[in-house]
Design an enzyme around this catalytic site. Structure first.
Site, PDB file in Angstrom:
ATOM      1  N   CYS A 141     -22.917  -7.335 -18.792  1.00 51.55           N
ATOM      2  CA  CYS A 141     -21.635  -7.480 -18.099  1.00 51.55           C
ATOM      3  C   CYS A 141     -20.632  -6.461 -18.611  1.00 51.55           C
ATOM      4  O   CYS A 141     -20.465  -6.300 -19.821  1.00 51.55           O
ATOM      5  CB  CYS A 141     -21.025  -8.855 -18.393  1.00 51.55           C
ATOM      6  SG  CYS A 141     -21.792 -10.226 -17.559  1.00 51.55           S
TER       7      CYS A 141
ATOM      8  N   GLY B 182       0.796  -1.228   0.000  1.00 45.87           N
ATOM      9  CA  GLY B 182       0.000   0.000   0.000  1.00 45.87           C
ATOM     10  C   GLY B 182       0.827   1.276   0.000  1.00 45.87           C
ATOM     11  O   GLY B 182       0.273   2.359  -0.186  1.00 45.87           O
TER      12      GLY B 182
ATOM     13  N   CYS C 152     -26.039 -12.656 -20.766  1.00 47.00           N
ATOM     14  CA  CYS C 152     -25.645 -13.976 -20.269  1.00 47.00           C
ATOM     15  C   CYS C 152     -26.378 -14.373 -18.992  1.00 47.00           C
ATOM     16  O   CYS C 152     -26.181 -15.461 -18.477  1.00 47.00           O
ATOM     17  CB  CYS C 152     -24.129 -14.048 -20.060  1.00 47.00           C
ATOM     18  SG  CYS C 152     -23.567 -13.218 -18.550  1.00 47.00           S
TER      19      CYS C 152
END
Ligand SMILES: Nc1ncnc2c1ncn2[C@@H]1O[C@H](COP(=O)(O)OP(=O)(O)O)[C@@H](O)[C@H]1O
Ligand SMILES: [Mg+2]
Lengths: 258, 297
Positions: free
Chosen positions: B266, B32, B244
């Protein structure tokens, strides 16, 4: 007032190269005591305040603070993390220009809540309630909680800056010309508010001002500075009513003429 | 002499790659933490993923299989040109299939398919500093990271709730990594934040213009910041993918015509195609599939 000083200042000097900022200043500040530092422009008031509040390192001398755990700590020997923690918990610093002490682009509520969040408060509802409470205490309408200080008048900004500093219940507050930029009528209201808060919260404060009326109204004790040195100090009423140094006499008389 | 001979493998010279790899290793060692690196000029403008491209170039080997996505899609301009770039300068195999890729360079999304050990996700990051929004001074933000002073991140979330009644930040939602550094996950939707937590894949972040690299090693704790009374939540979609039929995936809105017709599909195109290839069909596709079947009969 408690028998143990909150702040012990011993022989503090600050030089900017060869120029004197302040020199050989010593005093003690007790819990709940308000000390005014007065003197003309350039006499070293801001320099001294900066040395006390760790914003500047003194060239020589020692400033010790009585921590909540009962120990005295030499501020110059604390780590930066410890100093910064102290500054946002046990201390407050009120700048002359509110923009220096506020976040102008976040709401009043967040300005007040920031210190709570900084010490780990993670409950939005509680933070907001505390912010609203503090706005009320500094006489800002609670429905201004989501407004940014940009939309506030100078007096409101200064009161917001005070609320932001007091929300963590500090024991010591530094103020540099807190009424400096304000109209006379606005000044009076702010002084009343500060006096009330300092009294109610039992705050100790060091207030820098060139305005003897401010010192008279707010402080128990005062120090007069000239050319970087403290030339006279004592109880405020005594210094103002019976100044001993010729320079102080001049200051007081010039004020009385106004 | 062919084209490839004009370039070192993967475009960057070996000295530069070593410099960047050192930065990456340091970033992995301090999850990080933003490691400064000497970002190079790349043959594409800033904002086109120059940071991600330099990271990818430095870790790419001849046997790697590269996938590049932009907004979850493999066929957008940015993804196509970066993929073509590496085909040209490194001659590596490329793929659109998440499971087949060893390195996935991404802008905006984490693939829906769970990533595994041995895979590396490389993010293109425009602004690496999560504190920048409220504290423009770099000297101050570095100090805040060093001293773990993160109150300001909650000020930002506080403002969000005060203004919108809830945390309205949906992209670049700040996280705390391994209980220490607060990190900006780049402009991914917060929907993807939980996928970063304990990921089996290595995650590397490159910011070209800002000259920073940071990392989340595999199996690292990644926690989204929030309030007790306003806990972190991912976006929820009230319908499945129109193509889908997938649920619990991130959907993009697609406008179908100028009469207000639209559908939600999607955003991860590979995931969607893969599902359709396995016989899944959403509301929009089902009748069409039936029609074409009927036509064939
Ligand atoms: N950063 C600095 N660099 C050099 N000299 C300074 C600096 N700040 C203050 N001084 C000088 O130190 C003296 C005291 O200044 P200051 O503490 O600002 O006084 P006051 O607050 O009483 O007006 C002045 O002579 C001033 O010019
Ligand atoms: Mg001054």
């Amino acid at each position: 007032m408690s028998a143990v000083p909150l702040l012990k200042v011993s022989d503090v000097s600050k030089f900017y190269g060869s120029r004197i900022g302040c020199r050989n200043v010593s005093f003690e500040l007790y819990p709940g005591e308000v000390l005014a530092i007065v003197g003309e422009s350039g006499s070293g008031k801001t320099t001294l305040l900066s040395c006390l509040s760790t914003r500047l390192m003194p060239t020589s001398g020692v400033v010790e603070y009585h921590m909540r755990d009962g120990q005295y700590r030499d501020l110059a020997r604390m780590s930066e993390a410890e100093r910064r923690f102290l500054m946002r918990t046990d201390w407050g610093f009120v700048h002359q220009n509110p923009a220096d002490g506020l976040r102008m682009t976040v709401s009043a509520g967040a300005n007040v809540g920031e210190r709570l969040m900084a010490v780990g408060d993670r409950h939005y509802g509680n933070i907001r309630a505390a912010a609203g409470d503090w706005l009320r205490r500094v006489e800002i309408e609670e429905d201004r909680i989501d407004d940014q200080p940009r939309a506030f008048s100078g007096g409101m900004r200064q009161r917001l800056q005070i609320a932001r500093n007091l929300v963590t219940s500090p024991r010591l507050v530094f103020m540099d010309e807190p009424t400096g930029g304000l109209d006379v009528s606005v000044q009076a209201r702010l002084l009343d508010l500060v006096r009330g808060l300092v009294h109610d919260l039992g705050l100790a404060a060091v207030i820098v001002t060139h305005d003897l009326a401010v010192a008279r109204l707010l402080s128990h004790r005062m120090m007069v500075m000239k050319d970087g040195a403290v030339i006279e100090q004592g109880l405020t009423d005594r210094v103002l009513d019976d100044p001993r140094e010729p320079y102080t006499q001049l200051l007081v008389s010039s004020i009385l003429q106004v | 002499m062919n084209d490839l001979a004009n370039y070192n493998f993967a475009y960057l010279d070996e000295q530069t790659k070593r410099m960047i790899r050192r930065a990456i290793l340091k970033a992995i060692a301090i999850p990080g933490y933003q490691v400064p690196f000497a970002s190079r000029e790349m043959p594409m403008p800033y904002g086109w993923g120059t940071g991600g491209v330099q990271v990818t170039a430095s870790i790419l080997g001849p046997s790697d299989v590269l996938k590049v996505i932009d907004q979850g899609a493999d066929d957008t301009t940015n993804a196509v040109s970066i993929r073509a770039f590496f085909q040209k300068v490194a001659n590596v195999a490329v793929t659109t299939r998440t499971a087949d890729a060893t390195i996935i360079q991404t802008r905006h999304r984490i693939p829906e398919e769970k990533l595994g050990e041995g895979q590396t996700l490389v993010y293109q990051v425009p602004i690496p500093e999560p504190l920048r929004f409220l504290e423009p001074r770099e000297t101050e933000t570095r100090k805040m990271h060093a001293l773990e002073e993160y109150g300001l991140m909650h000020v930002k979330l506080y403002e969000d709730i005060a203004r919108n009644g809830h945390i309205a930040t949906t992209y670049a939602y700040p996280v705390k990594v391994e209980g220490r550094y607060v990190m900006d996950p780049s402009p991914t939707p917060k929907f993807d934040n939980p996928k970063m937590h304990m990921s089996e894949a290595l995650q590397l972040f490159g910011a070209g213009r800002e000259k920073r690299i940071y990392a989340v090693p595999p199996y690292t704790e990644v926690v989204s910041l929030d309030f007790e009374d306003h806990p972190f939540e991912v976006q929820k979609f009230d319908r499945p993918c129109a193509l889908c039929g997938a649920e619990n995936v991130y959907l993009d809105e697609v406008v179908l015509d100028d009469k207000g017709g639209r559908m939600f599909v999607c955003s991860d195109t590979d995931h969607c195609e893969d599902r359709r290839a396995h016989g899944h069909a959403g509301a929009m596709l089902a009748p069409a599939a039936k029609e074409s079947q009927e036509a064939a009969e």
